[in-house]
Design a protein around this motif. Structure first.
Motif, PDB file in Angstrom:
ATOM      1  N   PRO A  21      33.102  30.830  48.691  1.00  0.00           N
ATOM      2  CA  PRO A  21      33.979  31.596  47.791  1.00  0.00           C
ATOM      3  C   PRO A  21      35.429  31.647  48.290  1.00  0.00           C
ATOM      4  O   PRO A  21      35.715  31.363  49.458  1.00  0.00           O
ATOM      5  N   GLU A  22      36.306  32.055  47.407  1.00  0.00           N
ATOM      6  CA  GLU A  22      37.739  32.183  47.720  1.00  0.00           C
ATOM      7  C   GLU A  22      37.934  33.140  48.903  1.00  0.00           C
ATOM      8  O   GLU A  22      37.336  34.214  48.933  1.00  0.00           O
ATOM      9  N   PRO A  23      38.766  32.771  49.882  1.00  0.00           N
ATOM     10  CA  PRO A  23      39.015  33.652  51.030  1.00  0.00           C
ATOM     11  C   PRO A  23      39.571  35.012  50.587  1.00  0.00           C
ATOM     12  O   PRO A  23      40.498  35.063  49.770  1.00  0.00           O
ATOM     13  N   SER A  24      38.978  36.075  51.104  1.00  0.00           N
ATOM     14  CA  SER A  24      39.435  37.426  50.779  1.00  0.00           C
ATOM     15  C   SER A  24      38.820  38.419  51.756  1.00  0.00           C
ATOM     16  O   SER A  24      37.895  38.077  52.493  1.00  0.00           O
ATOM     17  N   ARG A  25      39.329  39.616  51.728  1.00  0.00           N
ATOM     18  CA  ARG A  25      38.762  40.672  52.566  1.00  0.00           C
ATOM     19  C   ARG A  25      37.301  40.923  52.160  1.00  0.00           C
ATOM     20  O   ARG A  25      36.438  41.140  53.005  1.00  0.00           O
ATOM     21  N   LEU A  71      29.089  50.901  56.845  1.00  0.00           N
ATOM     22  CA  LEU A  71      29.850  50.830  58.100  1.00  0.00           C
ATOM     23  C   LEU A  71      30.501  49.461  58.270  1.00  0.00           C
ATOM     24  O   LEU A  71      31.653  49.366  58.708  1.00  0.00           O
ATOM     25  N   VAL A  72      29.772  48.411  57.942  1.00  0.00           N
ATOM     26  CA  VAL A  72      30.345  47.057  58.031  1.00  0.00           C
ATOM     27  C   VAL A  72      31.557  46.963  57.110  1.00  0.00           C
ATOM     28  O   VAL A  72      32.617  46.463  57.513  1.00  0.00           O
ATOM     29  N   GLU A  73      31.426  47.454  55.901  1.00  0.00           N
ATOM     30  CA  GLU A  73      32.547  47.422  54.957  1.00  0.00           C
ATOM     31  C   GLU A  73      33.736  48.224  55.494  1.00  0.00           C
ATOM     32  O   GLU A  73      34.888  47.763  55.436  1.00  0.00           O
ATOM     33  N   THR A  74      33.476  49.383  56.057  1.00  0.00           N
ATOM     34  CA  THR A  74      34.551  50.210  56.618  1.00  0.00           C
ATOM     35  C   THR A  74      35.246  49.495  57.768  1.00  0.00           C
ATOM     36  O   THR A  74      36.484  49.472  57.843  1.00  0.00           O
ATOM     37  N   VAL A  75      34.468  48.900  58.658  1.00  0.00           N
ATOM     38  CA  VAL A  75      35.043  48.163  59.792  1.00  0.00           C
ATOM     39  C   VAL A  75      35.965  47.064  59.279  1.00  0.00           C
ATOM     40  O   VAL A  75      37.105  46.928  59.728  1.00  0.00           O
ATOM     41  N   VAL A  76      35.464  46.274  58.333  1.00  0.00           N
ATOM     42  CA  VAL A  76      36.273  45.170  57.812  1.00  0.00           C
ATOM     43  C   VAL A  76      37.524  45.689  57.130  1.00  0.00           C
ATOM     44  O   VAL A  76      38.630  45.178  57.361  1.00  0.00           O
ATOM     45  N   HIS A  77      37.408  46.717  56.322  1.00  0.00           N
ATOM     46  CA  HIS A  77      38.577  47.243  55.610  1.00  0.00           C
ATOM     47  C   HIS A  77      39.610  47.840  56.556  1.00  0.00           C
ATOM     48  O   HIS A  77      40.816  47.798  56.257  1.00  0.00           O
ATOM     49  N   ARG A  78      39.169  48.347  57.694  1.00  0.00           N
ATOM     50  CA  ARG A  78      40.124  48.921  58.657  1.00  0.00           C
ATOM     51  C   ARG A  78      40.777  47.835  59.517  1.00  0.00           C
ATOM     52  O   ARG A  78      41.871  48.040  60.030  1.00  0.00           O
ATOM     53  N   ILE A  79      40.101  46.695  59.688  1.00  0.00           N
ATOM     54  CA  ILE A  79      40.618  45.656  60.589  1.00  0.00           C
ATOM     55  C   ILE A  79      41.299  44.513  59.842  1.00  0.00           C
ATOM     56  O   ILE A  79      42.341  44.021  60.275  1.00  0.00           O
ATOM     57  N   VAL A  80      40.726  44.086  58.741  1.00  0.00           N
ATOM     58  CA  VAL A  80      41.203  42.900  58.030  1.00  0.00           C
ATOM     59  C   VAL A  80      42.257  43.307  56.997  1.00  0.00           C
ATOM     60  O   VAL A  80      41.993  44.150  56.145  1.00  0.00           O
ATOM     61  N   PRO A  81      43.430  42.690  57.073  1.00  0.00           N
ATOM     62  CA  PRO A  81      44.458  43.027  56.076  1.00  0.00           C
ATOM     63  C   PRO A  81      44.079  42.489  54.700  1.00  0.00           C
ATOM     64  O   PRO A  81      43.307  41.537  54.591  1.00  0.00           O
ATOM     65  N   GLU A  82      44.628  43.104  53.667  1.00  0.00           N
ATOM     66  CA  GLU A  82      44.413  42.563  52.320  1.00  0.00           C
ATOM     67  C   GLU A  82      45.128  41.223  52.230  1.00  0.00           C
ATOM     68  O   GLU A  82      46.174  41.029  52.824  1.00  0.00           O
ATOM     69  N   ARG A 139      38.831  38.733  66.768  1.00  0.00           N
ATOM     70  CA  ARG A 139      38.437  39.382  68.027  1.00  0.00           C
ATOM     71  C   ARG A 139      38.039  40.841  67.790  1.00  0.00           C
ATOM     72  O   ARG A 139      37.031  41.312  68.316  1.00  0.00           O
ATOM     73  N   LEU A 140      38.820  41.568  67.005  1.00  0.00           N
ATOM     74  CA  LEU A 140      38.510  42.969  66.725  1.00  0.00           C
ATOM     75  C   LEU A 140      37.208  43.113  65.936  1.00  0.00           C
ATOM     76  O   LEU A 140      36.414  44.023  66.200  1.00  0.00           O
ATOM     77  N   LEU A 141      36.970  42.228  64.988  1.00  0.00           N
ATOM     78  CA  LEU A 141      35.694  42.245  64.268  1.00  0.00           C
ATOM     79  C   LEU A 141      34.536  41.997  65.224  1.00  0.00           C
ATOM     80  O   LEU A 141      33.491  42.656  65.147  1.00  0.00           O
ATOM     81  N   TYR A 142      34.724  41.059  66.124  1.00  0.00           N
ATOM     82  CA  TYR A 142      33.702  40.746  67.128  1.00  0.00           C
ATOM     83  C   TYR A 142      33.382  41.981  67.969  1.00  0.00           C
ATOM     84  O   TYR A 142      32.215  42.344  68.134  1.00  0.00           O
TER      85      TYR A 142
END
Length: 191
Positions: free
Chosen positions: A78-82, A179-190, A151-154
């Motif tokens: 799929p298209e790259p996205s958060r 929790l996974v969704e929260t982690v990604v939303h806090r670390i990965v920029p839009e 690295r932060l996701l890891y």
């Protein structure tokens, strides 16, 4: 040394189960033989010593944790996205949870590596290579974020998996997904 590759793999799989259930200190040739259901002394015919067994257990864990060929390409189609990163991290957590013994065995190997320089060197090499490959894939796919994002996701997901696999019931599956969704939303920029 014995050369039957199927039996060697079965012994290594039994060793992983022993490590997951009894810890690295419980990993003896006798325990491996008992878990594999083979005559006492069989594993000592395949592995020269405990250090060799630990080293090969590490290799076997990484073989078992490696995704099926093509599954990464399919997952990243799929298209790259958060939101794609959220789905990829959920997929990763499900895969690693399904291989609970391997992941617990890897935790044990990490602890054992603090006392065994050769194991530490090999484990560092393999884990570093795996992290570098994840960074390479993330950047090549033009996913949002940079190498530090990976690295932060890891770090975050490693900690989450430690809790999930060592303290079952701390997070139910639905809460784990959140929790996974929260982690990604806090670390990965839009994007």
């Amino acid at each position: 040394m014995a050369r039957n590759p199927e039996r060697r793999a079965a012994l290594l799989d039994a060793a992983i189960e022993v490590m997951a259930d009894e810890g690295a200190r419980g990993l003896t040739f006798r325990a491996v033989d008992a878990r594999a259901g083979v005559p006492t002394g069989t594993s000592s015919n395949y592995f020269a010593d405990r250090d060799r067994l630990l080293s090969e257990v590490a290799e076997r864990i990484f073989v078992r944790l490696t995704p099926e060929p093509g599954s990464i390409d399919t997952a990243m189609a799929p298209e790259p996205s958060r939101e794609l990163v959220v789905e990829l991290m959920r997929w990763l957590v499900r895969r690693l949870s399904a291989q609970r013994s391997c992941y617990l065995g890897l935790f044990e190997l990490r602890l054992e590596a603090t006392r065994r320089p050769d194991l530490r060197a090999r484990l560092t090499e393999v884990l570093r290579s795996d992290l570098d490959e994840n960074i390479r894939l993330h950047l090549a796919a033009h996913m949002p974020g940079d190498a530090d994002t990976v690295r932060l996701l890891y770090f975050a997901l490693t900690g989450l998996l430690v809790d999930h696999l060592t303290v079952p019931g701390m997070h139910d599956e639905r809460e784990l997904d959140t929790l996974v969704e929260t982690v990604v939303h806090r670390i990965v920029p839009e994007s």
